[in-house]
Design a protein around this motif. Sequence first.
Motif, mmCIF file in Angstrom:
data_model
loop_
_atom_site.group_PDB
_atom_site.id
_atom_site.type_symbol
_atom_site.label_atom_id
_atom_site.label_comp_id
_atom_site.label_asym_id
_atom_site.label_seq_id
_atom_site.Cartn_x
_atom_site.Cartn_y
_atom_site.Cartn_z
ATOM 1 N N LEU A 110 -23.860 -20.620 -3.032
ATOM 2 C CA LEU A 110 -22.606 -20.003 -3.490
ATOM 3 C C LEU A 110 -21.426 -20.480 -2.651
ATOM 4 C CD1 LEU A 110 -23.631 -16.265 -4.171
ATOM 5 C CD2 LEU A 110 -23.022 -17.990 -5.870
ATOM 6 N N ASN A 113 -20.591 -24.041 -3.508
ATOM 7 C CA ASN A 113 -19.929 -24.103 -4.811
ATOM 8 C C ASN A 113 -18.458 -23.723 -4.707
ATOM 9 O OD1 ASN A 113 -22.343 -24.860 -5.967
ATOM 10 N ND2 ASN A 113 -22.786 -22.862 -6.861
ATOM 11 N N MET A 114 -18.143 -22.770 -3.821
ATOM 12 C CA MET A 114 -16.750 -22.355 -3.652
ATOM 13 C C MET A 114 -15.919 -23.424 -2.940
ATOM 14 S SD MET A 114 -17.297 -18.433 -2.376
ATOM 15 C CE MET A 114 -18.042 -17.165 -3.401
ATOM 16 N N ARG A 497 -24.650 -27.721 -8.886
ATOM 17 C CA ARG A 497 -24.197 -26.369 -8.550
ATOM 18 C C ARG A 497 -25.265 -25.316 -8.810
ATOM 19 N NH1 ARG A 497 -18.985 -24.723 -8.328
ATOM 20 N NH2 ARG A 497 -19.397 -22.981 -9.752
ATOM 21 N N SER A 618 -24.703 -17.635 -14.285
ATOM 22 C CA SER A 618 -23.634 -18.447 -13.700
ATOM 23 C C SER A 618 -23.686 -19.873 -14.248
ATOM 24 C CB SER A 618 -23.729 -18.446 -12.178
ATOM 25 O OG SER A 618 -24.962 -18.970 -11.744
ATOM 26 N N ASP A 622 -20.764 -21.852 -16.448
ATOM 27 C CA ASP A 622 -20.273 -23.187 -16.101
ATOM 28 C C ASP A 622 -20.360 -24.146 -17.283
ATOM 29 O OD1 ASP A 622 -19.392 -22.724 -13.570
ATOM 30 O OD2 ASP A 622 -20.854 -23.994 -12.554
ATOM 31 N N GLU A 639 -10.693 -18.134 -13.964
ATOM 32 C CA GLU A 639 -10.896 -18.812 -12.684
ATOM 33 C C GLU A 639 -11.157 -17.833 -11.547
ATOM 34 O OE1 GLU A 639 -11.215 -21.882 -12.366
ATOM 35 O OE2 GLU A 639 -10.190 -22.873 -14.040
ATOM 36 N N ASP A 642 -16.212 -14.779 -10.505
ATOM 37 C CA ASP A 642 -17.444 -15.539 -10.310
ATOM 38 C C ASP A 642 -18.613 -14.614 -10.605
ATOM 39 O OD1 ASP A 642 -19.764 -16.785 -9.249
ATOM 40 O OD2 ASP A 642 -18.530 -18.009 -7.916
#
Length: 722
Positions: A110, A113-114, A497, A618, A622, A639, A642
């Motif tokens: 996570l 990914n951020m 991801r 998730s 995506d 955006e 999450d």
Amino acid sequence: MTVNDFQQKLWSGAKTEDTWVSASAPTASGKTFLILQWLNNYVRTSESRVAVYLAPTRALVTEIESELKTLLKDTENVSVHSIPLVEKYTEARAQDKKVIFVFTQERLHLLINMLKENCLIDLLVVDEAHKIGDNQRGVILQDAVERISRINPALKAVFVSPATQNPEELLTDAPDGIAQSSIDSDTPTVLQNVILAEQVRGKPKEWTLNLVREESDLPLGVLHLDNKAGTVKKKLAFIAAAAGERGGTLVYCNGAAEAEDVALLISQLLDEQDDKDQELLDLADLARKAVHRDYQLAPLVERGVAFHYGNMPALIRMEIERLFKSGKIKFLACTSTLIEGVNLSCRTIVVRGPRKGRGHPMEPHDFWNLAGRAGRWGDEFQGNIICIEPTHPTAWPMGVPGRSRYPIKRETDAVLGQNEDLASYLEARLSDDNSNISNSDEFEQVGAYLINTYLRLGSLSAAPLAKRHSAETIELLESKLTQIADEIDLPIELAIRHPGVNIIGLQRLLEAFRAYKNDPSNLLPVPSESVDAYDRFVTIMERVNVNVVPVFLPPGLIPLHSLIVVEWLKGYSLATIIRNRIDYQKRNGRSYRLPNLIRETLEIVEQTARFKAPKYLSSYVDVLNHHLVEVERSDLIDEEFDIGVALEFGVSSKTLLSLMELGLSRMTAVELYEKIAQDDLDRNGCVRWIQRYAPEFEGMNVPNLITKEVLEKVPLADTTRN
């Protein structure tokens, strides 16, 4: 090698520039204590700004975070967090501060990914590193280590595992030119006595005890029981009560239901105490309010007995552990959670026919990992492991395991050893629909990893794993991967991801989106507070099953899983989720057993809401966002939200996440959130609310243990929090 030698060598090795260190700890006993002491010294004296400590389970994450905060409480420039907070990462990189993130491998993904390529980590510590060989999650761990080392080629990495034969195995994938150090130690830190308990023939209340020694077993005497033990549960309970009357006794049970039953039996054999201990009463109160008023744990802990399993709420589980360590809980019936890394010492372990998973006899290394809890270094310097009916062919099909060291083997390498079956699976995965997929539990995760590796490098032979397998195996698999690559037009970055999610399934999902003729906004998940949230999640889970991989099973339970996911996202307490299930059963005239319903609900929360749903929903979002860009509807992309983070922590509001950022457990955060009017408070806003209303908590009927946790994290004298 002594304990001090082990720690000194770890320290000197990990200080070397650009070093990967892999260490076989003396035993499971004291391993985490050693590594935390080393990490405490390291972050105080090194130039490292950002460190990540990887623990195998959420239970151990919570414990490690708490212990590190205690060790570092006198430092102002080091913070410890278990939530992937970009803010804390940025502070450490830009200011004179340091941060230690305590994560599972999923939470590390996570954070990457951020931050993407900006995820600059100085130090990575992997505890229980041998779990790189675990089914499914072992691939996610390997992928996390590889992702972070690709971004940080000068990363310092320390791998620690107990009593392994080949710690150097984890260094084979280190970047070229990196100095390496392998530390091997098998010196026990405590004395652990294996004692065999067998019934005297014709006398069911008498059990002989024999101490296992290399030369010959040593008779210790006869244990006299007050009652005849005719079932497995009664044998565990009665022998534990008789042999462990001093307290500090763990009873290993094969499942949560058995643990509850054994704890109940033990409680009936203890003398009633006239004066109830207040800390035990507080734990009982929390169990009744936070789970259910009739939760069996409550009356048991009032008598000094408890049960313990992984799906329990973290705050309750940690308080059980604390009170067991202090001696107020004298007997604890537990499950395989203890093998997964929870640091809990005891005087005595009682076990019969231990299993791990669904009916699989426990492997020797897992048995000795469990046995390592008896007399853990720093707490108890000697411990006993009582093995009941050691010659019973069903209970102990291979006998009581002897002490041994075991090899580390990556899950990817183990599965690649079945090269022809794996190749057939990859071929079927490309051609069959999901209803015909077989062996997905065995091959799906590794298959996803291999496809991603091939797409990223352009060839499997360029991957580090190629040097560990024959040219024939690599050639066979590469031929299948080439066929798969021709069918994929999703960007490889999207698949990276989502480790463990097969890009073939994601490609099929994309094609399903492309074929959808209605308004694409109908494909989106909606906020959990929306009236149609439940229906949307049902549909999304069905789409995942049809297109990606059948994971939400059985299909008939998708409505229940969807409902609990929505309630979890809303920030409902476990007590509310359980109460809603009971009300549903009653409205529809369905019978239920409360203990079963509670355990099932806890399992759905843990396995679906906190593991499967974050992983697959998730990736769904995506792929959908990729499609929305394709059809020029990027205006529909949110955006800010999450869904993976929201499901991992069971929050959908800023206030709830801010409360958890303060270090509060979800249970405590939810209890406070139900009393807070605003849903958009930041961390400082939550601190101010706590300082304003904490004096009124008793009047709000807030459980004492929740008040205690709040005041430990946010003392009323503080005006700000870092």
